[in-house]
Design a protein around this motif. Structure first.
Motif, PDB file in Angstrom:
ATOM      1  N   ARG A  41       0.833  -1.195   0.000  1.00  0.00           N
ATOM      2  CA  ARG A  41       0.000   0.000   0.000  1.00  0.00           C
ATOM      3  C   ARG A  41       0.872   1.250   0.000  1.00  0.00           C
ATOM      4  NH1 ARG A  41      -5.296  -0.526   2.758  1.00  0.00           N
ATOM      5  NH2 ARG A  41      -5.779  -2.745   2.923  1.00  0.00           N
ATOM      6  N   VAL A  42       0.241   2.351  -0.405  1.00  0.00           N
ATOM      7  CA  VAL A  42       0.811   3.675  -0.185  1.00  0.00           C
ATOM      8  C   VAL A  42      -0.264   4.491   0.528  1.00  0.00           C
ATOM      9  CG1 VAL A  42       1.704   5.787  -1.219  1.00  0.00           C
ATOM     10  CG2 VAL A  42       2.306   3.569  -2.222  1.00  0.00           C
ATOM     11  N   ASN A  43       0.023   4.905   1.749  1.00  0.00           N
ATOM     12  CA  ASN A  43      -0.929   5.687   2.531  1.00  0.00           C
ATOM     13  C   ASN A  43      -0.611   7.174   2.410  1.00  0.00           C
ATOM     14  OD1 ASN A  43      -2.101   3.297   3.321  1.00  0.00           O
ATOM     15  ND2 ASN A  43      -1.173   3.275   5.353  1.00  0.00           N
ATOM     16  N   VAL A  44      -1.656   7.990   2.326  1.00  0.00           N
ATOM     17  CA  VAL A  44      -1.478   9.428   2.139  1.00  0.00           C
ATOM     18  C   VAL A  44      -2.415  10.182   3.083  1.00  0.00           C
ATOM     19  CG1 VAL A  44      -0.991   9.004  -0.305  1.00  0.00           C
ATOM     20  CG2 VAL A  44      -3.257   9.782   0.353  1.00  0.00           C
ATOM     21  N   ASN A  45      -2.046  11.428   3.379  1.00  0.00           N
ATOM     22  CA  ASN A  45      -2.967  12.308   4.083  1.00  0.00           C
ATOM     23  C   ASN A  45      -3.134  13.597   3.293  1.00  0.00           C
ATOM     24  OD1 ASN A  45      -0.738  13.941   4.654  1.00  0.00           O
ATOM     25  ND2 ASN A  45      -0.662  13.425   6.820  1.00  0.00           N
ATOM     26  N   SER A  46      -3.983  14.474   3.783  1.00  0.00           N
ATOM     27  CA  SER A  46      -4.233  15.790   3.178  1.00  0.00           C
ATOM     28  C   SER A  46      -4.895  15.717   1.808  1.00  0.00           C
ATOM     29  CB  SER A  46      -2.927  16.598   3.073  1.00  0.00           C
ATOM     30  OG  SER A  46      -2.292  16.713   4.325  1.00  0.00           O
ATOM     31  N   ALA A  47      -5.603  14.626   1.506  1.00  0.00           N
ATOM     32  CA  ALA A  47      -6.272  14.489   0.207  1.00  0.00           C
ATOM     33  C   ALA A  47      -7.531  13.652   0.370  1.00  0.00           C
ATOM     34  CB  ALA A  47      -5.349  13.841  -0.813  1.00  0.00           C
ATOM     35  N   THR A  48      -8.589  14.033  -0.336  1.00  0.00           N
ATOM     36  CA  THR A  48      -9.797  13.219  -0.353  1.00  0.00           C
ATOM     37  C   THR A  48      -9.570  11.979  -1.217  1.00  0.00           C
ATOM     38  OG1 THR A  48     -10.749  14.304  -2.292  1.00  0.00           O
ATOM     39  CG2 THR A  48     -11.216  15.295  -0.135  1.00  0.00           C
ATOM     40  N   ARG A  49     -10.493  11.049  -1.126  1.00  0.00           N
ATOM     41  CA  ARG A  49     -10.393   9.829  -1.931  1.00  0.00           C
ATOM     42  C   ARG A  49     -10.434  10.169  -3.422  1.00  0.00           C
ATOM     43  NH1 ARG A  49     -14.241   5.419  -3.371  1.00  0.00           N
ATOM     44  NH2 ARG A  49     -13.076   3.452  -3.366  1.00  0.00           N
ATOM     45  N   ALA A  50     -11.312  11.082  -3.813  1.00  0.00           N
ATOM     46  CA  ALA A  50     -11.406  11.461  -5.223  1.00  0.00           C
ATOM     47  C   ALA A  50     -10.115  12.114  -5.700  1.00  0.00           C
ATOM     48  CB  ALA A  50     -12.591  12.400  -5.436  1.00  0.00           C
TER      49      ALA A  50
END
Length: 226
Positions: free
Chosen positions: A161-170
């Motif tokens: 996986r690559v996990n991210v923050n500061s962004a919506t799913r879209a």
């Protein structure tokens, strides 16, 4: 009223987009019920959803089930949700709303060997990630819940996986597509309003995907490598 256990911490146009996304998702959860809803973002960045109508109780329960709920009081041994605020050599600190931080001592994290920073990196724990914990009491410290530990260990057993923050799913999906990697992923899993997990195909290299999409995302990105 339900205070959702996922923070909205971006500013400017990104904040407007995230708020619109949240309202749409709330409508998807309770749209078939006889209720009216109002969504506001509190000063502590947690969304507060006011629900009124004949099906208000069912709607509040559905929202709490979907997002987790920040509550004003804890009972010792009860399971709650907080967001990963910070970490140091002593453990993790979760923001549990209502002006409270909950410290998870390193020995109560329960995710194997390593410092809290090493554990955070190994499991892809981006800042603000909603995490379930068991409240302490009677001299006992708080700890990560068994369900949370199981979820994180499951991440290390998949294809990566690559996990991210500061962004919506879209926004995350659009970034993956823009970078030309739509065929390299299975899906984008929503972990919180602004925390997402890009689930890789078996033959996709998570660090390579991170390097490719990182230039397009003003966000924290961490890999989970099986």
């Amino acid at each position: 009223m339900v205070v959702l256990a996922s923070k909205l911490y971006v500013e400017g146009d990104a904040r407007s987009r995230a708020t619109d996304s949240l309202r749409s998702q709330v409508d998807n959860v309770v749209g078939d019920l006889d209720v009216s809803v109002d969504v506001e973002i509190r000063d502590d960045e947690f969304p507060e959803v006011t629900v009124e109508g004949a099906d208000a109780t069912a709607a509040r329960n559905a929202l709490a089930e979907e997002w987790g709920e920040v509550t004003p009081e804890f009972e010792a041994g009860g399971e709650y949700v907080g967001t990963l605020e910070s970490w140091d050599d002593e453990g993790f600190v979760l923001d549990a709303g209502f002006g409270r931080d909950v410290r998870i001592p390193s020995e109560e994290i329960g995710l194997g060997q390593g410092t809290p920073e090493q554990i955070r990196t190994r499991f892809g724990l981006v800042q603000h990630l909603p995490m379930r914990f068991v409240a302490g009491g009677d001299g006992e410290p708080a700890r990560l819940s068994d369900a949370e530990r199981d979820r994180l260990y499951d991440w290390t057993r998949g294809a990566g996986r690559v996990n991210v923050n500061s962004a919506t799913r879209a926004e995350t999906r659009a970034t993956v597509n823009r970078a030309g990697h739509a065929h390299d992923i299975v899906t984008v899993e929503r972990l919180g309003l602004l925390e997402q997990s890009i689930v890789c195909q078996e033959d996709t290299d998570p660090p390579g995907l991170l390097a490719s999409i990182g230039q397009y995302m003003p966000a924290e990105l961490l890999c989970v490598v099986p």
